[in-house]
Design a protein around this motif. Sequence first.
Motif, short mmCIF file in Angstrom:
data_model
loop_
_atom_site.label_atom_id
_atom_site.label_comp_id
_atom_site.label_asym_id
_atom_site.label_seq_id
_atom_site.Cartn_x
_atom_site.Cartn_y
_atom_site.Cartn_z
N ILE A 175 0.85 -1.20 0.00
CA ILE A 175 0.00 0.00 0.00
C ILE A 175 0.88 1.25 0.00
N TRP A 176 1.94 1.22 0.83
CA TRP A 176 2.89 2.34 0.85
C TRP A 176 3.51 2.54 -0.54
N ALA A 177 3.92 1.42 -1.18
CA ALA A 177 4.54 1.51 -2.51
C ALA A 177 3.55 2.07 -3.53
N LEU A 178 2.30 1.62 -3.47
CA LEU A 178 1.28 2.11 -4.42
C LEU A 178 1.04 3.61 -4.23
N LEU A 179 0.93 4.04 -2.97
CA LEU A 179 0.73 5.46 -2.69
C LEU A 179 1.92 6.29 -3.19
N THR A 180 3.13 5.77 -2.95
CA THR A 180 4.33 6.50 -3.39
C THR A 180 4.43 6.49 -4.92
N LEU A 181 4.00 5.39 -5.54
CA LEU A 181 3.94 5.35 -7.01
C LEU A 181 3.04 6.47 -7.53
N LEU A 182 1.86 6.60 -6.93
CA LEU A 182 0.92 7.66 -7.34
C LEU A 182 1.55 9.04 -7.12
N ALA A 183 2.23 9.20 -5.98
CA ALA A 183 2.85 10.49 -5.67
C ALA A 183 3.95 10.83 -6.68
N THR A 184 4.75 9.82 -7.06
CA THR A 184 5.83 10.09 -8.02
C THR A 184 5.26 10.39 -9.40
N ILE A 185 4.18 9.70 -9.79
CA ILE A 185 3.52 10.01 -11.08
C ILE A 185 3.04 11.46 -11.06
N TYR A 186 2.47 11.86 -9.93
CA TYR A 186 1.99 13.24 -9.75
C TYR A 186 3.15 14.24 -9.89
N LEU A 187 4.28 13.93 -9.25
CA LEU A 187 5.43 14.84 -9.29
C LEU A 187 6.06 14.87 -10.69
N VAL A 188 6.08 13.73 -11.37
CA VAL A 188 6.59 13.70 -12.76
C VAL A 188 5.70 14.58 -13.63
N ALA A 189 4.39 14.45 -13.45
CA ALA A 189 3.43 15.25 -14.23
C ALA A 189 3.60 16.75 -13.94
N ARG A 190 4.09 17.07 -12.75
CA ARG A 190 4.33 18.48 -12.38
C ARG A 190 5.69 18.97 -12.87
N GLY A 191 6.42 18.14 -13.67
CA GLY A 191 7.67 18.56 -14.29
C GLY A 191 8.94 18.08 -13.62
N HIS A 192 8.82 17.32 -12.53
CA HIS A 192 10.01 16.81 -11.84
C HIS A 192 10.32 15.42 -12.41
N ILE A 193 10.94 15.42 -13.60
CA ILE A 193 11.04 14.16 -14.36
C ILE A 193 11.97 13.12 -13.72
N LEU A 194 12.88 13.56 -12.86
CA LEU A 194 13.77 12.57 -12.23
C LEU A 194 13.01 11.61 -11.30
N PHE A 195 11.79 11.99 -10.93
CA PHE A 195 10.99 11.10 -10.08
C PHE A 195 10.52 9.86 -10.84
N MET A 196 10.83 9.81 -12.15
CA MET A 196 10.54 8.58 -12.90
C MET A 196 11.39 7.43 -12.39
N LEU A 197 12.57 7.75 -11.87
CA LEU A 197 13.46 6.70 -11.36
C LEU A 197 12.93 6.08 -10.06
N PRO A 198 12.52 6.90 -9.06
CA PRO A 198 11.87 6.30 -7.89
C PRO A 198 10.65 5.48 -8.29
N LEU A 199 9.94 5.97 -9.29
CA LEU A 199 8.75 5.25 -9.77
C LEU A 199 9.15 3.83 -10.22
N ALA A 200 10.25 3.75 -10.98
CA ALA A 200 10.72 2.44 -11.47
C ALA A 200 11.20 1.57 -10.31
N SER A 201 11.88 2.18 -9.34
CA SER A 201 12.44 1.38 -8.24
C SER A 201 11.36 0.83 -7.32
N LEU A 202 10.20 1.49 -7.33
CA LEU A 202 9.11 1.07 -6.43
C LEU A 202 8.32 -0.12 -6.94
N MET A 203 8.41 -0.37 -8.26
CA MET A 203 7.61 -1.45 -8.87
C MET A 203 7.79 -2.76 -8.12
N VAL A 204 9.03 -3.02 -7.69
CA VAL A 204 9.34 -4.30 -7.06
C VAL A 204 8.53 -4.53 -5.78
#
Lengths: 185, 72
Positions: free
Chosen positions: A87-116
């Motif tokens: 649940i924590w990973a899913l919430l953080t995934l949503l948060a990183t997608i939100y931050l990427v959409a806001r122009g902070h593209i480096l958050f794509m990497l945390p997004l990838a690392s959270l998949m596991v």
Amino acid sequence: MAAEMRERSLDLTLAVLLLIIVIGLWRGADAASWALAWVYTLINTLAALAIGYIGAFGGGDGDVEITLDKKSLARRGFASLLRPLAIWALLTLLATIYLVARGHILFMLPLASLMVFVFPDAEDLVADEYVRQVMAKAAALGGSLAFALGLLAIVFYKPLPLELLAAMLAVYLITIEWAAFRALR
Amino acid sequence: MKNNLPVLRAERRWSQALLAEKLGVSRQTVNAIEKGRYDPSLPLAFKIAALFGLAIEDIFLPEEVEHGRRDA
């Protein structure tokens, strides 16, 4: 022998979830997303320190046991997706997608690392002594790649400090996760 | 480090997965130990020895002992 074994339990997920819910209700999605980014960075810094500790003093030889949310290890199937770590990973995934959409593209990497962490058997990665040793060995490569990415990001992208740290930690973790999955093939 | 784990396992007709389950480790750990890619921790070595009812040195052989036997 057992007395010499040290166990560190990192069961922070429920506290994190409660904190994020409070922040989200109080200050909105933007504040909750940044709070999750801070938590991601903090937890991964602790994880990196723990992996470094294993590499330096445990060497994966069983002297150190790292347990993440041990209770969820027994759960399988759909129920495992409801465990606090997922649940924590899913919430953080949503948060990183939100931050990427806001122009902070480096958050794509945390997004990838959270998949596991969304996978049902994610915790088994750190519960197995062979995989732990593989992860400790991969940590050196992960650290080097993280520094290289950090340098490139500073030169070409000028990221926010938190964005930079989160991305570097993500590269470090992706390298370790990749090594663990390779070992488990 | 060399070991007799594949032989001991085969004698009991145990799969790697079954042995891993009995030891509380992943199948990959058992596979890595059998192939000599990973030396188990001392607690795990004791667990393996207890499971087969043998001493650790009856299961695991250091490389130099292996070479010594070959030379003799």
